[in-house]
Design a protein around this motif. Structure first.
Motif, PDB file in Angstrom:
ATOM      1  N   GLY A 137     -35.061 126.306  -2.557  1.00 17.36           N
ATOM      2  CA  GLY A 137     -36.488 126.263  -2.864  1.00 17.36           C
ATOM      3  C   GLY A 137     -37.384 126.302  -1.642  1.00 17.36           C
ATOM      4  O   GLY A 137     -38.577 126.008  -1.750  1.00 17.36           O
ATOM      5  N   SER A 138     -36.840 126.677  -0.483  1.00 15.99           N
ATOM      6  CA  SER A 138     -37.682 126.745   0.722  1.00 15.99           C
ATOM      7  C   SER A 138     -38.248 128.144   0.913  1.00 15.99           C
ATOM      8  O   SER A 138     -37.504 129.120   0.811  1.00 15.99           O
ATOM      9  CB  SER A 138     -36.865 126.377   1.967  1.00 15.99           C
ATOM     10  OG  SER A 138     -37.665 126.595   3.128  1.00 15.99           O
ATOM     11  N   PRO A 139     -39.533 128.244   1.227  1.00 15.59           N
ATOM     12  CA  PRO A 139     -40.086 129.567   1.544  1.00 15.59           C
ATOM     13  C   PRO A 139     -39.772 130.017   2.973  1.00 15.59           C
ATOM     14  O   PRO A 139     -40.056 131.162   3.338  1.00 15.59           O
ATOM     15  CB  PRO A 139     -41.601 129.383   1.357  1.00 15.59           C
ATOM     16  CG  PRO A 139     -41.853 127.926   1.322  1.00 15.59           C
ATOM     17  CD  PRO A 139     -40.548 127.198   1.167  1.00 15.59           C
ATOM     18  N   ARG A 168     -45.481 117.801   0.736  1.00 14.91           N
ATOM     19  CA  ARG A 168     -46.448 116.859   0.123  1.00 14.91           C
ATOM     20  C   ARG A 168     -45.727 115.793  -0.708  1.00 14.91           C
ATOM     21  O   ARG A 168     -46.062 115.549  -1.857  1.00 14.91           O
ATOM     22  CB  ARG A 168     -47.478 117.618  -0.738  1.00 14.91           C
ATOM     23  CG  ARG A 168     -48.160 118.757  -0.043  1.00 14.91           C
ATOM     24  CD  ARG A 168     -49.046 118.284   1.113  1.00 14.91           C
ATOM     25  NE  ARG A 168     -49.514 119.448   1.881  1.00 14.91           N
ATOM     26  CZ  ARG A 168     -49.282 119.613   3.185  1.00 14.91           C
ATOM     27  NH1 ARG A 168     -48.578 118.706   3.862  1.00 14.91           N
ATOM     28  NH2 ARG A 168     -49.736 120.665   3.815  1.00 14.91           N
ATOM     29  N   ALA A 169     -44.673 115.261  -0.100  1.00 15.21           N
ATOM     30  CA  ALA A 169     -43.927 114.117  -0.667  1.00 15.21           C
ATOM     31  C   ALA A 169     -43.043 114.469  -1.863  1.00 15.21           C
ATOM     32  O   ALA A 169     -42.475 113.559  -2.478  1.00 15.21           O
ATOM     33  CB  ALA A 169     -44.875 112.967  -1.025  1.00 15.21           C
ATOM     34  N   THR A 170     -42.898 115.754  -2.182  1.00 15.31           N
ATOM     35  CA  THR A 170     -42.007 116.113  -3.284  1.00 15.31           C
ATOM     36  C   THR A 170     -41.409 117.509  -3.027  1.00 15.31           C
ATOM     37  O   THR A 170     -41.449 118.003  -1.894  1.00 15.31           O
ATOM     38  CB  THR A 170     -42.753 116.019  -4.640  1.00 15.31           C
ATOM     39  OG1 THR A 170     -41.794 116.179  -5.702  1.00 15.31           O
ATOM     40  CG2 THR A 170     -43.854 117.054  -4.764  1.00 15.31           C
ATOM     41  N   THR A 178     -34.641 118.095   2.539  1.00 14.03           N
ATOM     42  CA  THR A 178     -34.865 117.827   3.955  1.00 14.03           C
ATOM     43  C   THR A 178     -36.353 117.551   4.155  1.00 14.03           C
ATOM     44  O   THR A 178     -37.198 118.048   3.411  1.00 14.03           O
ATOM     45  CB  THR A 178     -34.443 119.015   4.846  1.00 14.03           C
ATOM     46  OG1 THR A 178     -35.234 120.164   4.522  1.00 14.03           O
ATOM     47  CG2 THR A 178     -32.971 119.340   4.671  1.00 14.03           C
ATOM     48  N   ALA A 179     -36.654 116.735   5.161  1.00 13.48           N
ATOM     49  CA  ALA A 179     -38.041 116.335   5.402  1.00 13.48           C
ATOM     50  C   ALA A 179     -38.215 115.973   6.863  1.00 13.48           C
ATOM     51  O   ALA A 179     -37.243 115.654   7.554  1.00 13.48           O
ATOM     52  CB  ALA A 179     -38.398 115.135   4.528  1.00 13.48           C
ATOM     53  N   ALA A 180     -39.465 115.992   7.316  1.00 11.39           N
ATOM     54  CA  ALA A 180     -39.746 115.557   8.676  1.00 11.39           C
ATOM     55  C   ALA A 180     -39.556 114.054   8.801  1.00 11.39           C
ATOM     56  O   ALA A 180     -39.113 113.550   9.832  1.00 11.39           O
ATOM     57  CB  ALA A 180     -41.173 115.958   9.047  1.00 11.39           C
ATOM     58  N   THR A 187     -33.283 114.238   7.468  1.00  6.71           N
ATOM     59  CA  THR A 187     -34.502 114.507   8.236  1.00  6.71           C
ATOM     60  C   THR A 187     -34.237 115.637   9.230  1.00  6.71           C
ATOM     61  O   THR A 187     -33.083 115.953   9.541  1.00  6.71           O
ATOM     62  CB  THR A 187     -34.967 113.258   9.008  1.00  6.71           C
ATOM     63  OG1 THR A 187     -33.955 112.941   9.980  1.00  6.71           O
ATOM     64  CG2 THR A 187     -35.208 112.079   8.089  1.00  6.71           C
ATOM     65  N   ASP A 188     -35.327 116.186   9.727  1.00  3.12           N
ATOM     66  CA  ASP A 188     -35.198 117.295  10.681  1.00  3.12           C
ATOM     67  C   ASP A 188     -34.416 116.878  11.933  1.00  3.12           C
ATOM     68  O   ASP A 188     -33.779 117.711  12.580  1.00  3.12           O
ATOM     69  CB  ASP A 188     -36.589 117.806  11.076  1.00  3.12           C
ATOM     70  CG  ASP A 188     -37.291 118.481   9.902  1.00  3.12           C
ATOM     71  OD1 ASP A 188     -36.626 118.733   8.877  1.00  3.12           O
ATOM     72  OD2 ASP A 188     -38.505 118.744  10.008  1.00  3.12           O
ATOM     73  N   ALA A 189     -34.451 115.574  12.242  1.00  6.23           N
ATOM     74  CA  ALA A 189     -33.742 115.077  13.426  1.00  6.23           C
ATOM     75  C   ALA A 189     -32.222 115.182  13.270  1.00  6.23           C
ATOM     76  O   ALA A 189     -31.489 115.045  14.254  1.00  6.23           O
ATOM     77  CB  ALA A 189     -34.135 113.623  13.687  1.00  6.23           C
TER      78      ALA A 189
HETATM   79  C1  LIG Z   1     -46.402 122.675   3.688  1.00  4.05           C
HETATM   80  C2  LIG Z   1     -45.488 121.614   4.242  1.00  4.05           C
HETATM   81  C3  LIG Z   1     -45.537 120.344   3.731  1.00  4.05           C
HETATM   82  C4  LIG Z   1     -44.684 119.348   4.224  1.00  4.05           C
HETATM   83  N1  LIG Z   1     -44.775 118.086   3.701  1.00  4.05           N
HETATM   84  C5  LIG Z   1     -43.938 117.123   4.161  1.00  4.05           C
HETATM   85  C6  LIG Z   1     -44.013 115.799   3.624  1.00  4.05           C
HETATM   86  O1  LIG Z   1     -44.792 115.488   2.745  1.00  4.05           O
HETATM   87  N2  LIG Z   1     -43.146 114.857   4.122  1.00  4.05           N
HETATM   88  C7  LIG Z   1     -42.227 115.157   5.113  1.00  4.05           C
HETATM   89  O2  LIG Z   1     -41.492 114.261   5.504  1.00  4.05           O
HETATM   90  N3  LIG Z   1     -42.137 116.416   5.623  1.00  4.05           N
HETATM   91  C8  LIG Z   1     -42.978 117.393   5.179  1.00  4.05           C
HETATM   92  N4  LIG Z   1     -42.890 118.677   5.683  1.00  4.05           N
HETATM   93  C9  LIG Z   1     -41.813 118.993   6.648  1.00  4.05           C
HETATM   94  C10 LIG Z   1     -40.612 119.635   5.951  1.00  4.05           C
HETATM   95  O3  LIG Z   1     -40.240 118.954   4.759  1.00  4.05           O
HETATM   96  C11 LIG Z   1     -39.355 119.640   6.836  1.00  4.05           C
HETATM   97  O4  LIG Z   1     -39.634 120.209   8.091  1.00  4.05           O
HETATM   98  C12 LIG Z   1     -38.208 120.331   6.147  1.00  4.05           C
HETATM   99  O5  LIG Z   1     -36.971 120.022   6.784  1.00  4.05           O
HETATM  100  C13 LIG Z   1     -38.354 121.857   6.146  1.00  4.05           C
HETATM  101  O6  LIG Z   1     -37.292 122.388   5.395  1.00  4.05           O
HETATM  102  P1  LIG Z   1     -36.915 123.940   5.449  1.00  4.05           P
HETATM  103  O7  LIG Z   1     -36.562 124.255   6.884  1.00  4.05           O
HETATM  104  O8  LIG Z   1     -35.756 124.082   4.523  1.00  4.05           O
HETATM  105  O9  LIG Z   1     -38.107 124.711   4.962  1.00  4.05           O
HETATM  106  C14 LIG Z   1     -43.741 119.669   5.233  1.00  4.05           C
HETATM  107  C15 LIG Z   1     -43.710 120.975   5.748  1.00  4.05           C
HETATM  108  C16 LIG Z   1     -44.560 121.931   5.276  1.00  4.05           C
HETATM  109  C17 LIG Z   1     -44.511 123.333   5.842  1.00  4.05           C
END
Ligand SMILES: Cc1cc2nc3c(=O)[nH]c(=O)nc-3n(C[C@H](O)[C@H](O)[C@H](O)COP(=O)(O)O)c2cc1C
Length: 183
Positions: free
Chosen positions: A16-18, A85-87, A114-116, A147-149
């Motif tokens: 589901g990642s763009p 955006r938290a989901t 995955t999330a930051a 997490t990204d880390a």
């Molecule tokens: C539009 C957008 C919204 C995001 N919102 C969040 C968020 O709400 N919480 C969070 O922890 N990370 C957020 N992130 C960071 C991504 O979740 C994170 O970098 C993730 O690993 C990216 O996955 P991908 O490489 O598969 O696209 C956001 C990133 C983008 C581009």
């Protein structure tokens, strides 16, 4: 013990990642490799490559129909998304909006996110789990949140890969148990 049916060996993996350089997709590809090693037949659906108009329900498209068909015939669905955006992402949401309420009935669903920030680990139990359950899926108890880390050069660390391997193996065992013939 009876052999699993062919549908019990079919797994669909949905990204589901763009992003073209997606971490969550990298985890999904690892999950696909793990499942193939376990003997599963896998279909990988990358929603980022599907036409937006069809995903929004404005027109029909053979690739989107094929993706929905793969989802509805799978015994195991692995769903990977970044947290936005938290989901889960809007891309994942529009694809699920195309499903019937029973599209994943009886399918075991494993969530990967995955999330930051680790603060948004609740995206799995509060976001993805209800999303997949809304179309009938049986949610695997342990999802994979990272997490990204936990990535180096966009590859998962060994510890993350070990968590993923355990979760994928457990979800497959659950899917196989549910899809074995009772006789
Ligand atoms: C539009 C957008 C919204 C995001 N919102 C969040 C968020 O709400 N919480 C969070 O922890 N990370 C957020 N992130 C960071 C991504 O979740 C994170 O970098 C993730 O690993 C990216 O996955 P991908 O490489 O598969 O696209 C956001 C990133 C983008 C581009």
């Amino acid at each position: 013990m009876p052999e699993p049916s062919s549908s019990a060996r079919h797994a669909v993996l949905i990204s589901g990642s763009p992003s073209a350089t997606s971490r969550s997709r990298a985890l999904l590809e690892c999950a696909a490799a793990i499942l193939e090693r376990l003997g599963a037949r896998v279909t990988l659906v990358d929603l980022a490559t599907l036409p937006a108009a069809a995903l929004l329900g404005r027109e029909r498209d053979a690739a989107v129909d094929a993706a929905l068909g793969a989802a509805s015939s799978a015994s195991l669905a692995v769903i990977a998304t970044p947290v936005y955006r938290a989901t889960y992402t809007g891309l994942l949401k529009v694809f699920f909006d195309l499903m019937r309420p029973d599209t994943l009935r009886g399918t075991v669903a494993l969530a990967i996110a995955t999330a930051a920030s680790a603060e948004h680990a609740l995206a799995i139990p509060l976001g993805i789990a209800p999303l997949v359950a809304s179309v009938g899926a049986i949610v695997a108890p342990v999802g994979v949140f990272a997490t990204d880390a936990e990535f180096q050069d966009r590859r998962p660390t060994a510890a993350l890969e070990a968590r993923l391997t355990q979760a994928v193996s457990d979800a497959r065992v659950l899917a196989q148990a549910l899809h074995h013939s009772p006789s």
